[in-house]
Design a protein around this motif. Structure first.
Motif, PDB file in Angstrom:
ATOM      1  N   SER A  11      56.018  38.865  49.923  1.00  0.00           N
ATOM      2  CA  SER A  11      56.614  38.568  48.632  1.00  0.00           C
ATOM      3  C   SER A  11      58.114  38.759  48.763  1.00  0.00           C
ATOM      4  O   SER A  11      58.569  39.712  49.401  1.00  0.00           O
ATOM      5  CB  SER A  11      56.064  39.489  47.545  1.00  0.00           C
ATOM      6  N   GLU A  12      58.885  37.873  48.149  1.00  0.00           N
ATOM      7  CA  GLU A  12      60.334  37.964  48.247  1.00  0.00           C
ATOM      8  C   GLU A  12      60.919  39.034  47.340  1.00  0.00           C
ATOM      9  O   GLU A  12      62.001  39.544  47.606  1.00  0.00           O
ATOM     10  CB  GLU A  12      60.972  36.614  47.911  1.00  0.00           C
ATOM     11  N   ILE A  13      60.219  39.388  46.254  1.00  0.00           N
ATOM     12  CA  ILE A  13      60.817  40.297  45.277  1.00  0.00           C
ATOM     13  C   ILE A  13      59.984  41.569  45.096  1.00  0.00           C
ATOM     14  O   ILE A  13      60.435  42.652  45.393  1.00  0.00           O
ATOM     15  CB  ILE A  13      61.029  39.592  43.931  1.00  0.00           C
ATOM     16  N   HIS A  14      58.771  41.448  44.584  1.00  0.00           N
ATOM     17  CA  HIS A  14      57.928  42.602  44.283  1.00  0.00           C
ATOM     18  C   HIS A  14      56.736  42.637  45.243  1.00  0.00           C
ATOM     19  O   HIS A  14      56.270  41.606  45.684  1.00  0.00           O
ATOM     20  CB  HIS A  14      57.390  42.530  42.854  1.00  0.00           C
ATOM     21  N   PRO A  15      56.186  43.832  45.515  1.00  0.00           N
ATOM     22  CA  PRO A  15      54.966  43.902  46.317  1.00  0.00           C
ATOM     23  C   PRO A  15      53.813  43.221  45.583  1.00  0.00           C
ATOM     24  O   PRO A  15      53.751  43.252  44.362  1.00  0.00           O
ATOM     25  CB  PRO A  15      54.690  45.397  46.456  1.00  0.00           C
ATOM     26  N   ASN A  16      52.916  42.609  46.339  1.00  0.00           N
ATOM     27  CA  ASN A  16      51.728  41.996  45.757  1.00  0.00           C
ATOM     28  C   ASN A  16      50.798  43.103  45.269  1.00  0.00           C
ATOM     29  O   ASN A  16      50.772  44.189  45.825  1.00  0.00           O
ATOM     30  CB  ASN A  16      51.029  41.118  46.787  1.00  0.00           C
ATOM     31  N   GLY A  17      50.034  42.810  44.232  1.00  0.00           N
ATOM     32  CA  GLY A  17      49.155  43.823  43.649  1.00  0.00           C
ATOM     33  C   GLY A  17      47.695  43.454  43.749  1.00  0.00           C
ATOM     34  O   GLY A  17      47.326  42.297  43.605  1.00  0.00           O
ATOM     35  N   ILE A  18      46.859  44.458  44.011  1.00  0.00           N
ATOM     36  CA  ILE A  18      45.407  44.277  44.024  1.00  0.00           C
ATOM     37  C   ILE A  18      44.859  45.043  42.831  1.00  0.00           C
ATOM     38  O   ILE A  18      44.972  46.265  42.762  1.00  0.00           O
ATOM     39  CB  ILE A  18      44.793  44.800  45.328  1.00  0.00           C
ATOM     40  N   LEU A  27      46.136  44.664  34.992  1.00  0.00           N
ATOM     41  CA  LEU A  27      46.472  43.265  34.790  1.00  0.00           C
ATOM     42  C   LEU A  27      46.028  42.817  33.409  1.00  0.00           C
ATOM     43  O   LEU A  27      44.890  43.040  33.001  1.00  0.00           O
ATOM     44  CB  LEU A  27      45.781  42.400  35.846  1.00  0.00           C
ATOM     45  N   ALA A  28      46.927  42.203  32.673  1.00  0.00           N
ATOM     46  CA  ALA A  28      46.613  41.692  31.344  1.00  0.00           C
ATOM     47  C   ALA A  28      47.458  40.451  31.086  1.00  0.00           C
ATOM     48  O   ALA A  28      48.626  40.403  31.442  1.00  0.00           O
ATOM     49  CB  ALA A  28      46.889  42.740  30.276  1.00  0.00           C
ATOM     50  N   ILE A  29      46.835  39.452  30.480  1.00  0.00           N
ATOM     51  CA  ILE A  29      47.521  38.216  30.114  1.00  0.00           C
ATOM     52  C   ILE A  29      47.196  37.934  28.659  1.00  0.00           C
ATOM     53  O   ILE A  29      46.018  37.803  28.300  1.00  0.00           O
ATOM     54  CB  ILE A  29      47.085  37.042  31.010  1.00  0.00           C
ATOM     55  N   HIS A  30      48.224  37.886  27.831  1.00  0.00           N
ATOM     56  CA  HIS A  30      48.063  37.633  26.402  1.00  0.00           C
ATOM     57  C   HIS A  30      47.040  38.585  25.782  1.00  0.00           C
ATOM     58  O   HIS A  30      46.193  38.172  24.996  1.00  0.00           O
ATOM     59  CB  HIS A  30      47.679  36.181  26.142  1.00  0.00           C
ATOM     60  N   GLY A  31      47.094  39.868  26.175  1.00  0.00           N
ATOM     61  CA  GLY A  31      46.218  40.879  25.602  1.00  0.00           C
ATOM     62  C   GLY A  31      44.842  40.985  26.229  1.00  0.00           C
ATOM     63  O   GLY A  31      44.088  41.894  25.930  1.00  0.00           O
ATOM     64  N   GLN A  32      44.484  40.066  27.120  1.00  0.00           N
ATOM     65  CA  GLN A  32      43.182  40.102  27.795  1.00  0.00           C
ATOM     66  C   GLN A  32      43.334  40.850  29.116  1.00  0.00           C
ATOM     67  O   GLN A  32      44.123  40.457  29.963  1.00  0.00           O
ATOM     68  CB  GLN A  32      42.678  38.678  28.071  1.00  0.00           C
ATOM     69  N   SER A  33      42.596  41.952  29.295  1.00  0.00           N
ATOM     70  CA  SER A  33      42.657  42.745  30.522  1.00  0.00           C
ATOM     71  C   SER A  33      41.681  42.209  31.561  1.00  0.00           C
ATOM     72  O   SER A  33      40.602  41.727  31.222  1.00  0.00           O
ATOM     73  CB  SER A  33      42.314  44.204  30.226  1.00  0.00           C
ATOM     74  N   TYR A  34      42.052  42.345  32.816  1.00  0.00           N
ATOM     75  CA  TYR A  34      41.234  41.902  33.945  1.00  0.00           C
ATOM     76  C   TYR A  34      41.117  43.040  34.946  1.00  0.00           C
ATOM     77  O   TYR A  34      42.113  43.644  35.326  1.00  0.00           O
ATOM     78  CB  TYR A  34      41.855  40.679  34.614  1.00  0.00           C
ATOM     79  N   GLN A  35      39.893  43.339  35.383  1.00  0.00           N
ATOM     80  CA  GLN A  35      39.686  44.432  36.327  1.00  0.00           C
ATOM     81  C   GLN A  35      39.813  43.979  37.772  1.00  0.00           C
ATOM     82  O   GLN A  35      40.217  44.757  38.630  1.00  0.00           O
ATOM     83  CB  GLN A  35      38.311  45.054  36.114  1.00  0.00           C
ATOM     84  N   LYS A  36      39.434  42.769  38.097  1.00  0.00           N
ATOM     85  CA  LYS A  36      39.421  42.289  39.478  1.00  0.00           C
ATOM     86  C   LYS A  36      40.287  41.033  39.593  1.00  0.00           C
ATOM     87  O   LYS A  36      39.847  39.932  39.296  1.00  0.00           O
ATOM     88  CB  LYS A  36      37.987  41.949  39.921  1.00  0.00           C
ATOM     89  N   GLU A  37      41.501  41.230  40.003  1.00  0.00           N
ATOM     90  CA  GLU A  37      42.430  40.105  40.147  1.00  0.00           C
ATOM     91  C   GLU A  37      43.483  40.448  41.188  1.00  0.00           C
ATOM     92  O   GLU A  37      43.641  41.595  41.586  1.00  0.00           O
ATOM     93  CB  GLU A  37      43.123  39.780  38.822  1.00  0.00           C
ATOM     94  N   LEU A  38      44.223  39.442  41.584  1.00  0.00           N
ATOM     95  CA  LEU A  38      45.377  39.614  42.463  1.00  0.00           C
ATOM     96  C   LEU A  38      46.630  39.313  41.667  1.00  0.00           C
ATOM     97  O   LEU A  38      46.642  38.395  40.851  1.00  0.00           O
ATOM     98  CB  LEU A  38      45.298  38.673  43.661  1.00  0.00           C
ATOM     99  N   TRP A  39      47.681  40.057  41.919  1.00  0.00           N
ATOM    100  CA  TRP A  39      48.951  39.847  41.233  1.00  0.00           C
ATOM    101  C   TRP A  39      50.005  39.506  42.272  1.00  0.00           C
ATOM    102  O   TRP A  39      50.237  40.274  43.210  1.00  0.00           O
ATOM    103  CB  TRP A  39      49.347  41.114  40.474  1.00  0.00           C
TER     104      TRP A  39
END
Length: 67
Positions: A11-18, A27-39
């Motif tokens: 990653s050029e800026i931030h570390p990738n997230g697991i 991880l949350a998008i528009h208020g929806q939380s996700y337990q298993k995702e990559l960032w």
């Protein structure tokens, strides 16, 4: 894919997230939380070894922009 260890990730800026963002938040998008995702931040990549079990892996990126 968060249960599979990547061979390489950059990653050029931030570390990738697991299963969390680069700053350790869930991880949350528009208020929806996700337990298993990559960032990943822009211009990031990950390489996986899939043991010959797949001929192709396709991911659909989600772009979330403030505003």
């Amino acid at each position: 894919m968060s249960d599979v260890t990547w061979v390489d990730a950059t990653s050029e800026i931030h570390p990738n997230g697991i299963d969390q963002t680069y700053c350790g938040r869930p991880l949350a998008i528009h208020g929806q939380s996700y337990q298993k995702e990559l960032w990943f931040y822009a211009n990031a990549s990950a390489t996986y070894y899939l043991g010959g079990n797949c001929t192709r892996l396709t991911a659909n990126p989600l772009q979330v922009r403030p505003g």
